[in-house]
Design a protein around this motif. Structure first.
Motif, PDB file in Angstrom:
ATOM      1  N   ALA A  82       0.833  -1.212   0.000  1.00  0.00           N
ATOM      2  CA  ALA A  82       0.000   0.000   0.000  1.00  0.00           C
ATOM      3  C   ALA A  82       0.864   1.257   0.000  1.00  0.00           C
ATOM      4  O   ALA A  82       0.576   2.222  -0.717  1.00  0.00           O
ATOM      5  CB  ALA A  82      -0.933   0.001   1.204  1.00  0.00           C
ATOM      6  N   LEU A  83       1.927   1.247   0.790  1.00  0.00           N
ATOM      7  CA  LEU A  83       2.810   2.414   0.820  1.00  0.00           C
ATOM      8  C   LEU A  83       3.542   2.591  -0.508  1.00  0.00           C
ATOM      9  O   LEU A  83       3.723   3.720  -0.975  1.00  0.00           O
ATOM     10  CB  LEU A  83       3.810   2.288   1.969  1.00  0.00           C
ATOM     11  N   ARG A  84       3.957   1.501  -1.124  1.00  0.00           N
ATOM     12  CA  ARG A  84       4.621   1.609  -2.431  1.00  0.00           C
ATOM     13  C   ARG A  84       3.638   2.122  -3.481  1.00  0.00           C
ATOM     14  O   ARG A  84       4.012   2.902  -4.361  1.00  0.00           O
ATOM     15  CB  ARG A  84       5.193   0.248  -2.826  1.00  0.00           C
ATOM     16  N   LEU A  85       2.390   1.706  -3.386  1.00  0.00           N
ATOM     17  CA  LEU A  85       1.366   2.187  -4.312  1.00  0.00           C
ATOM     18  C   LEU A  85       1.199   3.695  -4.197  1.00  0.00           C
ATOM     19  O   LEU A  85       1.026   4.391  -5.200  1.00  0.00           O
ATOM     20  CB  LEU A  85       0.044   1.479  -4.027  1.00  0.00           C
ATOM     21  N   LEU A  86       1.281   4.218  -2.974  1.00  0.00           N
ATOM     22  CA  LEU A  86       1.162   5.665  -2.787  1.00  0.00           C
ATOM     23  C   LEU A  86       2.402   6.407  -3.276  1.00  0.00           C
ATOM     24  O   LEU A  86       2.318   7.584  -3.624  1.00  0.00           O
ATOM     25  CB  LEU A  86       0.907   5.986  -1.316  1.00  0.00           C
ATOM     26  N   ARG A  87       3.568   5.765  -3.309  1.00  0.00           N
ATOM     27  CA  ARG A  87       4.803   6.411  -3.770  1.00  0.00           C
ATOM     28  C   ARG A  87       4.921   6.408  -5.292  1.00  0.00           C
ATOM     29  O   ARG A  87       5.767   7.109  -5.838  1.00  0.00           O
ATOM     30  CB  ARG A  87       6.033   5.688  -3.202  1.00  0.00           C
ATOM     31  N   MET A  88       4.104   5.633  -5.986  1.00  0.00           N
ATOM     32  CA  MET A  88       4.209   5.536  -7.438  1.00  0.00           C
ATOM     33  C   MET A  88       3.902   6.876  -8.104  1.00  0.00           C
ATOM     34  O   MET A  88       3.069   7.635  -7.616  1.00  0.00           O
ATOM     35  CB  MET A  88       3.253   4.466  -7.977  1.00  0.00           C
ATOM     36  N   GLN A  99      10.854   8.142 -12.253  1.00  0.00           N
ATOM     37  CA  GLN A  99       9.566   7.479 -12.423  1.00  0.00           C
ATOM     38  C   GLN A  99       9.545   6.254 -11.515  1.00  0.00           C
ATOM     39  O   GLN A  99      10.344   5.333 -11.676  1.00  0.00           O
ATOM     40  CB  GLN A  99       9.328   7.068 -13.873  1.00  0.00           C
ATOM     41  N   VAL A 100       8.626   6.263 -10.566  1.00  0.00           N
ATOM     42  CA  VAL A 100       8.502   5.179  -9.606  1.00  0.00           C
ATOM     43  C   VAL A 100       7.315   4.323 -10.021  1.00  0.00           C
ATOM     44  O   VAL A 100       6.191   4.816 -10.109  1.00  0.00           O
ATOM     45  CB  VAL A 100       8.288   5.722  -8.172  1.00  0.00           C
ATOM     46  N   VAL A 101       7.567   3.059 -10.333  1.00  0.00           N
ATOM     47  CA  VAL A 101       6.505   2.091 -10.590  1.00  0.00           C
ATOM     48  C   VAL A 101       6.522   1.093  -9.439  1.00  0.00           C
ATOM     49  O   VAL A 101       7.355   1.193  -8.541  1.00  0.00           O
ATOM     50  CB  VAL A 101       6.661   1.417 -11.974  1.00  0.00           C
ATOM     51  N   PHE A 102       5.641   0.122  -9.452  1.00  0.00           N
ATOM     52  CA  PHE A 102       5.470  -0.717  -8.272  1.00  0.00           C
ATOM     53  C   PHE A 102       6.731  -1.504  -7.917  1.00  0.00           C
ATOM     54  O   PHE A 102       7.127  -1.559  -6.759  1.00  0.00           O
ATOM     55  CB  PHE A 102       4.286  -1.670  -8.452  1.00  0.00           C
ATOM     56  N   PHE A 103       7.381  -2.109  -8.899  1.00  0.00           N
ATOM     57  CA  PHE A 103       8.525  -2.953  -8.599  1.00  0.00           C
ATOM     58  C   PHE A 103       9.874  -2.331  -8.937  1.00  0.00           C
ATOM     59  O   PHE A 103      10.907  -2.946  -8.683  1.00  0.00           O
ATOM     60  CB  PHE A 103       8.404  -4.299  -9.331  1.00  0.00           C
ATOM     61  N   SER A 104       9.894  -1.152  -9.527  1.00  0.00           N
ATOM     62  CA  SER A 104      11.187  -0.559  -9.881  1.00  0.00           C
ATOM     63  C   SER A 104      11.089   0.967  -9.891  1.00  0.00           C
ATOM     64  O   SER A 104      10.001   1.537  -9.867  1.00  0.00           O
ATOM     65  CB  SER A 104      11.643  -1.052 -11.257  1.00  0.00           C
ATOM     66  N   THR A 105      12.264   1.572  -9.945  1.00  0.00           N
ATOM     67  CA  THR A 105      12.374   3.023 -10.022  1.00  0.00           C
ATOM     68  C   THR A 105      13.406   3.350 -11.088  1.00  0.00           C
ATOM     69  O   THR A 105      14.486   2.765 -11.109  1.00  0.00           O
ATOM     70  CB  THR A 105      12.813   3.612  -8.673  1.00  0.00           C
ATOM     71  N   ARG A 106      13.064   4.282 -11.963  1.00  0.00           N
ATOM     72  CA  ARG A 106      13.992   4.694 -13.020  1.00  0.00           C
ATOM     73  C   ARG A 106      14.249   6.185 -12.868  1.00  0.00           C
ATOM     74  O   ARG A 106      13.319   6.985 -12.863  1.00  0.00           O
ATOM     75  CB  ARG A 106      13.386   4.398 -14.395  1.00  0.00           C
ATOM     76  N   THR A 107      15.530   6.550 -12.750  1.00  0.00           N
ATOM     77  CA  THR A 107      15.920   7.945 -12.615  1.00  0.00           C
ATOM     78  C   THR A 107      16.725   8.347 -13.832  1.00  0.00           C
ATOM     79  O   THR A 107      17.669   7.653 -14.227  1.00  0.00           O
ATOM     80  CB  THR A 107      16.763   8.161 -11.341  1.00  0.00           C
ATOM     81  N   VAL A 108      16.366   9.480 -14.428  1.00  0.00           N
ATOM     82  CA  VAL A 108      17.071  10.004 -15.597  1.00  0.00           C
ATOM     83  C   VAL A 108      17.606  11.386 -15.224  1.00  0.00           C
ATOM     84  O   VAL A 108      16.823  12.285 -14.917  1.00  0.00           O
ATOM     85  CB  VAL A 108      16.126  10.107 -16.821  1.00  0.00           C
ATOM     86  N   PRO A 109      18.929  11.569 -15.248  1.00  0.00           N
ATOM     87  CA  PRO A 109      19.474  12.907 -14.986  1.00  0.00           C
ATOM     88  C   PRO A 109      19.037  13.880 -16.080  1.00  0.00           C
ATOM     89  O   PRO A 109      18.789  13.487 -17.225  1.00  0.00           O
ATOM     90  CB  PRO A 109      20.987  12.701 -15.013  1.00  0.00           C
ATOM     91  N   TRP A 110      18.955  15.162 -15.726  1.00  0.00           N
ATOM     92  CA  TRP A 110      18.457  16.152 -16.683  1.00  0.00           C
ATOM     93  C   TRP A 110      19.343  16.252 -17.916  1.00  0.00           C
ATOM     94  O   TRP A 110      18.842  16.552 -19.005  1.00  0.00           O
ATOM     95  CB  TRP A 110      18.326  17.521 -16.026  1.00  0.00           C
TER      96      TRP A 110
END
Length: 183
Positions: A82-88, A99-110
């Motif tokens: 539930a907490l991960r769902l709220l962080r998406m 971009q935070v999805v349920f099982f992973s997070t992808r960060t792109v520098p500017w």
């Protein structure tokens, strides 16, 4: 008790002439409020977790502690979900776009962001396989031709039935991209 996720839209409303109204730009923040679908599902999961925790207490009082521990662990998994769902969602800071999805997070520098733009295209309805016509906020990375999933859509759990909120969030993310791609 301050609830920082509720202040995103209020800060945007009070600062109409400033596209990026945040003082601390190094902190990751979501430039929009979580949608009612996302919050509703998380609330139902937390309600389910409370029943599971209550059953763990009953099991601990009447049966073995090992079985109560298993049920307690299951409740912790539901709470974490539930907490991960709220962080998406999409998060921005001076360091990049996340971009935070349920099982992973992808960060792109500017410096790797080529463009961020809103397009009209078929999008998934609440993340399910059914496709409907809507708008999507797309990220194009510099020097890469790979297809990335949309950052935001008009039919995801945050913006279903909230067109104005999608437009505002997409404009804010585009403003962050314009500001930091120049630097």
């Amino acid at each position: 008790m301050p609830l920082p996720f509720l202040t995103a839209d209020r800060e945007l409303d009070t600062a109409d002439d400033v596209p990026l109204p945040y003082e601390d730009r190094d902190r990751w923040r979501r430039p929009y409020r979580p949608g009612p679908w996302r919050v509703g599902v998380a609330a139902l999961l937390l309600l389910l977790a409370s029943f599971v925790l209550f059953s763990a207490v009953i099991i601990a009082a009447t049966a073995s502690l090992s079985s109560a521990g298993v049920v307690f662990g299951l409740a912790l998994v539901v709470i974490a979900g539930a907490l991960r769902l709220l962080r998406m969602g999409v998060w921005v800071s001076a360091r990049g776009l996340r971009q935070v999805v349920f099982f992973s997070t992808r960060t792109v520098p500017w410096d790797q962001v080529g463009s961020v733009r809103t397009v009209q295209q078929p999008v998934r309805l609440l993340g399910l396989p059914r496709m409907v016509q809507g708008q999507a906020l797309l990220l194009a990375r510099r020097g890469r031709a790979e297809a990335v999933p949309p950052l935001l859509t008009t039919h995801n759990a945050d913006f279903l039935g909230r067109e104005l909120a999608f437009d505002r969030a997409a404009d804010t993310v585009e403003a962050w991209a314009e500001e930091y791609r120049r630097v």
